[in-house]
Design an enzyme around this catalytic site. Structure first.
Site, short mmCIF file in Angstrom:
data_model
loop_
_atom_site.label_atom_id
_atom_site.label_comp_id
_atom_site.label_asym_id
_atom_site.label_seq_id
_atom_site.Cartn_x
_atom_site.Cartn_y
_atom_site.Cartn_z
N ASN A 130 29.85 117.65 -29.52
CA ASN A 130 30.56 117.33 -30.76
C ASN A 130 31.29 118.57 -31.27
OD1 ASN A 130 28.83 118.80 -32.80
ND2 ASN A 130 27.30 117.49 -31.83
N ASP A 177 22.78 112.18 -30.96
CA ASP A 177 21.84 111.07 -31.10
C ASP A 177 21.56 110.41 -29.75
OD1 ASP A 177 21.44 111.24 -33.87
OD2 ASP A 177 23.39 110.31 -34.23
N LYS A 194 19.07 108.36 -44.88
CA LYS A 194 18.52 109.46 -44.07
C LYS A 194 17.53 110.30 -44.87
CE LYS A 194 22.49 109.60 -40.98
NZ LYS A 194 23.77 110.18 -40.62
#
Ligand code: PMT
Length: 393
Positions: A209, A277, A332
């Site tokens: 990323n 993830d 979260k």
């Protein structure tokens, strides 16, 4: 912010010298007494008169000019300074300071001062990256000088690269951090994560990323400067990691192991890293060859570090979101059992991956929230640490 502070502003011979006028003006507006020193080359780029008008004081332009209110100019300025800020600083000035020269009024003042020195370089990218310049910067850092990294982009010489003077907000935040340094995390042990994980596909490729590590590094450096002992679990190398205990990792699994180990005895964990993830469920032993018309990748979930790592420490997470920022961040906060989550809208260019600034909302476990304006990542870090300092006291 700089009330009753005397700032010696050193300006050297770079095209960016004109930006020093803005810095001088902002410093005056923030309450500082600004004493300007201009090298001979700086005066080719900007007139001393401009600085005189902005600061209401006569800039010092030579060792030999008639002293104004200072008796022996270089010593008096050095003594009067609460901080010396050199912006822009050329490769030449940095080299001369690294050698300890005192052959003009700026280098003499720096040599004679006991005040902190903050240097914001600006130069051609090749000059900045040259091993000589980097060695000079490293030498000055090891002597306690603070550097405000230049930005990347189009330079005045037409080249693209790193060398543009950092934004005024970033320079002033660094000055503020140095001048108003708190020691409220002394004796605390804090673990910070930074950067984006890389999940290998084959020996040469990975799924990754865009995280640059700047947010995590700003947190680590700010916690260090406030007296904490900091373990930084990072996927990227940082330009100035002096005083930090850095553990380099690459994948989410490696980060999990490093964090698990680092949090033993820690007071807080701040997860600023962008952790994958999902990862490829198989990693090819050899480089995947082209030729096939398509390639299917099978991914499997990575371990969730914040959920896996248990212990008696304050837990701070970040939520990087592109939709429903607050709703997703709240999920979260609860799901990962956090004390604080930093909700980060990564669709805005100024508050996204790689930016120098960030605009976030702090959401606390007790339900209250605090919207922060757009500010340098270092200033966001200080806000998060303000909370930690109170929480741990
Ligand atoms: O590095 P920069 O270029 O400065 O950019 C900063 C940033 C955008 C990366 C940073 O501000 C940020 O938002 N970091 C969190 C990115 C992220 O992974 O967010 P998330 O919403 O996917 O994860 C939520 C939290 O769980 C995060 O604290 C993350 O570190 C943590 N996590 C995520 C996945 C996983 N497997 N384990 C985790 O612990």
């Amino acid at each position: 912010m700089f009330k009753e502070k005397t700032i010696v502003l050193g300006i050297t011979g770079s095209v960016a010298a004109y930006k020093a006028a803005d810095l001088a003006s902002r410093l005056v507006q923030a309450g500082a007494a600004v004493e300007v020193i201009m090298t001979e080359s700086a005066q080719k780029f900007i007139a001393p008169l401009t600085l005189r008008a902005l600061t209401n004081r006569q800039p010092v332009t030579s060792m030999w000019q008639d002293a104004n209110k200072f008796s022996i100019e270089h010593v008096s300025l050095a003594d009067a300074a609460d901080a010396v800020l050199i912006a822009p600083a050329t490769a030449n000035t940095i080299a001369r300071l690294a050698c300890g020269l005192a052959d003009d009024i700026l280098s003499s003042t720096v040599l004679a001062t006991r005040a902190p020195v903050i240097i914001a370089p600006a130069m051609n990218c090749n000059m900045y990256e040259n091993a000589a310049t980097q060695a000079n910067i490293a030498a000055l850092k090891s002597r306690g000088f603070t550097f405000v990294e230049p930005e990347s982009g189009r330079l005045a010489c037409g080249a693209e690269g790193k060398g543009r003077l950092a934004a005024a907000e970033v320079i002033l935040a660094a000055l503020d951090a140095v001048l108003n340094r708190k020691n409220d995390l002394a004796g605390r042990s804090i673990v910070v994560t930074a950067g984006g994980t890389r999940e290998p596909l084959d020996p040469v490729r990975y799924v990754g990323n865009r995280s640059s590590g700047k947010m995590g590094y700003a947190l680590a450096a700010a916690a260090r400067d406030r007296g904490a002992s900091v373990r930084l679990v990072s996927t990227v190398d940082m330009p100035d990691s002096s005083g930090l205990s850095v553990i380099r990792v690459e994948t989410a699994a490696q980060m999990l192991e490093a964090v698990r180990d680092a949090v033993k005895g820690a007071d807080a964990l701040i997860m600023a890293a962008a952790v994958a993830d999902f990862r490829p469920s198989t990693v090819a032993g050899d480089k995947i060859k082209k030729g096939a018309t398509s390639l299917d990748l099978k991914l499997e979930p990575t371990p969730d570090i914040l959920s896996e790592v248990k212990g008696d420490f304050v837990r701070v997470g970040f939520a990087a979101e592109t939709v429903d920022l607050i709703g997703n961040a709240k999920k979260k906060l609860a799901g990962k059992n956090l004390d604080l989550i930093v909700a980060n809208d990564v669709t805005a260019p100024d508050s996204s991956f790689g930016a120098e600034t960030n605009m976030v909302t702090l959401l606390f476990k007790d339900g209250h929230a605090e919207d922060l304006p757009l500010m340098p990542k270092r200033a966001v870090a200080e806000k998060i640490l303000d909370y930690l300092a109170v929480r741990l006291s």
